[in-house]
Design a protein around this motif. Structure first.
Motif, mmCIF file in Angstrom:
data_model
loop_
_atom_site.group_PDB
_atom_site.id
_atom_site.type_symbol
_atom_site.label_atom_id
_atom_site.label_comp_id
_atom_site.label_asym_id
_atom_site.label_seq_id
_atom_site.Cartn_x
_atom_site.Cartn_y
_atom_site.Cartn_z
ATOM 1 N N GLY A 188 0.813 -1.218 0.000
ATOM 2 C CA GLY A 188 0.000 0.000 0.000
ATOM 3 C C GLY A 188 0.840 1.257 0.000
ATOM 4 N N ARG A 189 1.881 1.291 0.849
ATOM 5 C CA ARG A 189 2.651 2.533 0.906
ATOM 6 C C ARG A 189 3.483 2.734 -0.359
ATOM 7 N NH1 ARG A 189 6.827 4.417 5.400
ATOM 8 N NH2 ARG A 189 8.016 2.737 4.449
ATOM 9 N N HIS A 190 3.953 1.620 -0.911
ATOM 10 C CA HIS A 190 4.715 1.752 -2.149
ATOM 11 C C HIS A 190 3.815 2.243 -3.279
ATOM 12 C CE1 HIS A 190 7.827 0.943 -5.085
ATOM 13 N NE2 HIS A 190 6.875 0.438 -5.854
ATOM 14 N N GLY A 191 2.600 1.684 -3.327
ATOM 15 C CA GLY A 191 1.693 2.015 -4.428
ATOM 16 C C GLY A 191 1.091 3.394 -4.311
ATOM 17 N N GLN A 192 0.930 3.893 -3.079
ATOM 18 C CA GLN A 192 0.256 5.198 -2.877
ATOM 19 C C GLN A 192 -1.068 5.245 -3.634
ATOM 20 O OE1 GLN A 192 1.458 8.201 -1.048
ATOM 21 N NE2 GLN A 192 2.345 6.413 -0.065
ATOM 22 N N ALA A 193 -1.779 4.146 -3.623
ATOM 23 C CA ALA A 193 -3.036 4.095 -4.368
ATOM 24 C C ALA A 193 -3.933 3.032 -3.761
ATOM 25 C CB ALA A 193 -2.753 3.766 -5.822
ATOM 26 N N ASN A 194 -5.142 2.890 -4.304
ATOM 27 C CA ASN A 194 -6.051 1.861 -3.791
ATOM 28 C C ASN A 194 -5.416 0.467 -3.930
ATOM 29 O OD1 ASN A 194 -7.186 0.349 -6.277
ATOM 30 N ND2 ASN A 194 -7.222 2.494 -6.862
ATOM 31 N N THR A 195 -6.007 -0.507 -3.263
ATOM 32 C CA THR A 195 -5.396 -1.839 -3.207
ATOM 33 C C THR A 195 -5.135 -2.430 -4.595
ATOM 34 O OG1 THR A 195 -6.493 -2.172 -1.117
ATOM 35 C CG2 THR A 195 -5.710 -4.141 -2.209
ATOM 36 N N ALA A 196 -6.107 -2.335 -5.486
ATOM 37 C CA ALA A 196 -5.933 -2.952 -6.805
ATOM 38 C C ALA A 196 -4.778 -2.288 -7.560
ATOM 39 C CB ALA A 196 -7.216 -2.840 -7.611
ATOM 40 N N ARG A 197 -4.750 -0.966 -7.533
ATOM 41 C CA ARG A 197 -3.705 -0.256 -8.266
ATOM 42 C C ARG A 197 -2.323 -0.482 -7.636
ATOM 43 N NH1 ARG A 197 -4.247 5.863 -10.459
ATOM 44 N NH2 ARG A 197 -6.183 4.979 -11.208
ATOM 45 N N SER A 198 -2.287 -0.565 -6.308
ATOM 46 C CA SER A 198 -1.006 -0.769 -5.634
ATOM 47 C C SER A 198 -0.399 -2.117 -6.012
ATOM 48 C CB SER A 198 -1.187 -0.721 -4.113
ATOM 49 O OG SER A 198 -1.544 0.569 -3.725
#
Ligand code: PHE
Length: 455
Positions: free
Chosen positions: A69-79
């Motif tokens: 999550g922190r790496h993606g900085q986005a919702n779960t699917a996008r992360s």
């Protein structure tokens, strides 16, 4: 994309992060499921096994979701999609969102019952003989209108909080709700432990009984620790996308896990001393909280009925708060998903989630008696949701996340997130990686096969 990152919402303080995430973890699972399982499965021995499961399996899985999550900085699917880089691993994120979405509707039904009981306590409807309490719950849960209405109300409250955003909605609400919950818990624990013969309940909870240990106890503790820490539902990943780059993921996961364990143990100290003091044997599941306990509180404090009335009211208030903070985190998984994937506003996304999960919740609720058409293969829709999300999706998403982080994602990324790009010492990094690569997936595989009665 850059624009999207700079605009991204975030939590405003460390305390906010801990309280919001602990709010997700502390839920109905802590209040009814944990104490009962502890009492039935060897007391202190179960608690010890549970704590080991949390430390060695729960915390590493939690950290893994935080990393995504922190790496993606986005919702779960996008992360997950970002880390998967075009490979099919991206599916895990979508499954996480779907699990969170499906469970929201069904969790809202139970949360609605809690709210209905707050109302019933206030209106003075919660007194009578044991038969009365049973009848009350059965007629409430199978009523075609009332529980649906309460489901809509609790989802409406969740909507109002979510709509205000991460900082002004989720964080602010958690900062008020979590301390209130803790105070209520302590008040009831003290009242319960002061009752005559309260020690029998304390003994039931803490007396080690080694003869009870078998594989069921281990797998039960393991499953409970995952559910209780909100693992594999997209919640941790979504919340971690609002963490700052200074957040120490390992420390936060440990603090959240400690709060969750303490609340679970205190819940046991709230329930069993009162139950044993009036000689009522505790049941499991919904019947414990909605049938046995109102009766226990009424009998235990019969000398001073006002106290009994108050304790019962406070208890259902506490339960509603615990349910609400978990519901907020579940709702946020889908809200963040729709907001970012459909490029719409937060309000619209939240409304879409509220309406669709209210429909799911209404169907689940009606399946318990209001409408017989929602029963499939002898199981009401409500039980199917519980089964599919908790026993199928949860282990699959948890298992795949460990394999993904342990074996697929570049270890430099994992290490960077784990150590905040070298800021932190990362002493436990190799141990963490070992757990995530080997121990966690195997343990989850065992729970999965065991739950399906395959081993
Ligand atoms: N952890 C919550 C509980 O103990 C349940 C939950 C699971 C909440 C998954 C959110 C997500 O009740």
């Amino acid at each position: 994309m850059t624009n999207h990152i700079t605009e991204r919402a975030s939590f405003g303080s460390k305390l906010g992060i801990i309280l919001a995430t602990a709010g997700s973890a502390v839920g109905l699972g802590n209040v009814w499921r944990f104490p009962y399982m502890a009492g039935e499965n060897g007391g202190a021995v179960f608690i010890m096994i549970y704590v080991v499961c949390v430390l060695l399996l729960g915390i590493p899985c939690m950290i893994s979701e935080f990393i995504v999550g922190r790496h993606g900085q986005a919702n779960t699917a996008r992360s997950y999609r970002l880390l998967a880089g075009g490979t099919p691993w991206a599916i895990i994120g979508y499954m996480g969102v779907l699990t969170g979405f499906l469970i929201t509707g069904y969790y809202a039904v139970v949360s609605g019952w809690c709210l209905q009981y707050v109302w019933a306590s206030l209106a003075g409807h919660l007194h009578g003989d044991p038969e009365y309490f049973k009848e009350y719950f059965t007629s409430l849960s199978s009523d075609p209108v009332k529980p649906v209405l309460w489901t809509v109300i609790i989802l409406g409250i969740t909507y109002l909080i979510i709509e205000h955003g991460v900082r002004n909605g989720i964080e602010r609400a958690s900062k008020m709700l979590m301390p209130t919950l803790f105070i209520l818990l302590l008040v009831i624990v003290v009242a319960s432990c002061l009752l005559p013969d309260a020690w029998k309940g304390v003994e039931f909870l803490f007396k080690p009984d080694f003869s009870k240990i078998d594989s069921d106890v281990f797998l039960g503790a393991l499953g409970q620790s995952f559910y209780s820490l909100s693992i594999a539902m997209g919640c941790l990943c979504t919340y971690a996308s609002y963490f700052s780059k200074y957040t120490d993921l390992t420390k936060s996961a440990s603090q959240i896990a400690i709060i969750d364990c303490v609340v679970a143990i205190l819940a046991g100290l709230m329930i069993f001393p009162a139950a044993f003091s009036v000689g009522v044997s505790p049941d499991s599941g919904p019947s414990l909280i909605f049938i046995t306990l109102p009766n226990v509180f009424q009998q235990a404090f019969s000398a001073v009925p006002v106290v009994g009335y108050l304790v019962s009211l406070l208890f259902f208030l506490l339960l509603s708060l615990a349910a609400l903070t978990s519901l907020i985190s579940l709702h946020e998984v889908s809200t963040a998903f729709f907001e970012e994937e459909l490029h719409t506003t937060r309000k619209r996304a939240a409304l879409l989630v509220t309406v669709s999960t209210a429909i799911i919740g209404a169907f689940c609720s009606l399946s318990l008696g209001g409408y017989k058409g929602f029963v499939y293969f002898d199981k009401p829709l409500f039980d199917w949701f519980d089964f599919i999300t908790g026993q199928i999706f949860l282990p699959i998403v948890g298992f795949l996340t460990c394999i993904f982080i342990g074996w697929f994602v570049d270890h430099k990324i994992v290490r960077d997130e784990f150590t905040n790009w070298g800021e932190l010492s990362g002493r436990f990094f190799h141990f963490y990686l070992f757990l995530v690569k080997y121990v966690c997936p195997l343990a989850i595989l065992f729970i999965f096969l065991h739950q399906l009665d395959l081993i």
